[in-house]
Design a protein around this motif. Structure first.
Motif, PDB file in Angstrom:
ATOM      1  N   ILE A 192       0.810  -1.205   0.000  1.00 33.16           N
ATOM      2  CA  ILE A 192       0.000   0.000   0.000  1.00 33.16           C
ATOM      3  C   ILE A 192       0.848   1.262   0.000  1.00 33.16           C
ATOM      4  O   ILE A 192       0.540   2.243  -0.677  1.00 33.16           O
ATOM      5  N   ASN A 193       1.937   1.268   0.752  1.00 35.08           N
ATOM      6  CA  ASN A 193       2.822   2.428   0.826  1.00 35.08           C
ATOM      7  C   ASN A 193       3.690   2.484  -0.438  1.00 35.08           C
ATOM      8  O   ASN A 193       4.413   1.537  -0.748  1.00 35.08           O
ATOM      9  N   SER A 194       3.643   3.596  -1.174  1.00 36.45           N
ATOM     10  CA  SER A 194       4.308   3.697  -2.475  1.00 36.45           C
ATOM     11  C   SER A 194       5.819   3.482  -2.382  1.00 36.45           C
ATOM     12  O   SER A 194       6.411   2.771  -3.200  1.00 36.45           O
ATOM     13  N   GLU A 195       6.476   4.092  -1.395  1.00 35.43           N
ATOM     14  CA  GLU A 195       7.931   3.962  -1.261  1.00 35.43           C
ATOM     15  C   GLU A 195       8.324   2.534  -0.928  1.00 35.43           C
ATOM     16  O   GLU A 195       9.262   1.979  -1.502  1.00 35.43           O
ATOM     17  N   ARG A 196       7.612   1.926   0.003  1.00 32.02           N
ATOM     18  CA  ARG A 196       7.948   0.554   0.400  1.00 32.02           C
ATOM     19  C   ARG A 196       7.527  -0.453  -0.665  1.00 32.02           C
ATOM     20  O   ARG A 196       8.078  -1.548  -0.740  1.00 32.02           O
ATOM     21  N   LEU A 197       6.555  -0.088  -1.500  1.00 34.95           N
ATOM     22  CA  LEU A 197       6.171  -0.952  -2.616  1.00 34.95           C
ATOM     23  C   LEU A 197       7.304  -1.029  -3.634  1.00 34.95           C
ATOM     24  O   LEU A 197       7.622  -2.115  -4.144  1.00 34.95           O
ATOM     25  N   VAL A 198       7.925   0.104  -3.934  1.00 30.31           N
ATOM     26  CA  VAL A 198       9.072   0.119  -4.842  1.00 30.31           C
ATOM     27  C   VAL A 198      10.198  -0.732  -4.275  1.00 30.31           C
ATOM     28  O   VAL A 198      10.816  -1.544  -4.987  1.00 30.31           O
ATOM     29  N   GLN A 199      10.462  -0.594  -2.978  1.00 37.93           N
ATOM     30  CA  GLN A 199      11.535  -1.378  -2.359  1.00 37.93           C
ATOM     31  C   GLN A 199      11.207  -2.868  -2.379  1.00 37.93           C
ATOM     32  O   GLN A 199      12.105  -3.708  -2.507  1.00 37.93           O
ATOM     33  N   LEU A 200       9.935  -3.211  -2.281  1.00 35.50           N
ATOM     34  CA  LEU A 200       9.526  -4.613  -2.331  1.00 35.50           C
ATOM     35  C   LEU A 200       9.984  -5.270  -3.625  1.00 35.50           C
ATOM     36  O   LEU A 200      10.573  -6.358  -3.609  1.00 35.50           O
ATOM     37  N   LEU A 201       9.731  -4.624  -4.753  1.00 38.82           N
ATOM     38  CA  LEU A 201      10.164  -5.203  -6.027  1.00 38.82           C
ATOM     39  C   LEU A 201      11.682  -5.176  -6.156  1.00 38.82           C
ATOM     40  O   LEU A 201      12.279  -6.118  -6.685  1.00 38.82           O
ATOM     41  N   GLN A 202      12.315  -4.132  -5.654  1.00 41.96           N
ATOM     42  CA  GLN A 202      13.780  -4.075  -5.682  1.00 41.96           C
ATOM     43  C   GLN A 202      14.383  -5.253  -4.922  1.00 41.96           C
ATOM     44  O   GLN A 202      15.350  -5.876  -5.375  1.00 41.96           O
TER      45      GLN A 202
END
Length: 213
Positions: A192-202
């Motif tokens: 849900i959190n945009s910043e942590r979503l990006v880190q998830l895929l990273q």
């Protein structure tokens, strides 16, 4: 001999039976090389998030829906479907026997990523384990079961990455050989959190690169 089901174990059970000890203050940047995402990857991530939000808004999301709506597209986007990796589903884990305790642990795992090898026995080694839980249950609820599954692989490799998730929250764990063997929880990530979503895929992409090397 006593036979236990992995899904019924508590974290204390796993620590005592398998001799696992927790290391604190885990950091992704100390373990992984996190690279920037492409514009396409960010667009795909946004679509995955938005699709899942629709289902969350309508009520409880089942374990099967979490796998289909979130885990499968994330794994594809991270490259886990490409050679030399393959995905196996709902496999029985090899029984874990604790000789000193006269105990055996059995269980089933939800999603498994393994290296392709010429050896049929080696093909069963898991590198990334995803324990998909109902979206109303904490992601940490899957940790004891995940650790029990991954423990067997320490016989064959020095470290293992695992992930337990309820679809919204993502808890990564890094397990290492040692005397005693250890596990380290990394900061939890979010769909849900945009910043942590990006880190998830990273993080997923970096783990994919490690296990495919």
């Amino acid at each position: 001999m006593v036979t236990l089901q992995a899904k019924n174990l508590t974290l204390e059970d796993v620590q005592n039976l398998l001799g696992l000890q927790e290391e604190v203050d885990g950091s992704f940047t100390n373990l992984l090389d996190l690279k920037p995402l492409t514009e396409f990857e960010q667009q795909e991530l946004t679509q995955i998030r938005d699709d899942f939000r629709h289902y969350i808004a309508s009520g409880k999301v089942s374990e099967g829906q979490v796998k289909f709506l979130v885990i499968a597209p994330l794994m594809r986007l991270a490259g886990f479907y490409k050679a030399p990796l393959e995905i196996t589903l709902e496999e029985d884990i090899a029984a874990i026997e604790i000789v000193d305790e006269d105990t055996k642990i059995n269980g089933r795992l939800d999603i498994l990523a393994v290296k392709k090898t010429l050896s049929k026995t080696e093909a069963a080694f898991w590198i990334l384990v995803v324990e998909a839980k109902n979206s109303e249950i904490s992601a940490l609820a899957g940790l004891p079961q995940l650790l029990a599954y991954a423990y067997k692989s320490l016989e064959y490799q020095p470290n293992i990455w695992g992930l337990t998730t309820n679809g919204v929250t993502y808890q990564f764990v890094h397990i290492r050989q040692g005397n005693p063997p250890t596990y380290q929880l990394l900061p939890d990530l979010s769909l849900i959190n945009s910043e942590r979503l990006v880190q998830l895929l990273q993080v997923l992409k970096s783990i994919r690169d490690l296990v495919a090397a």
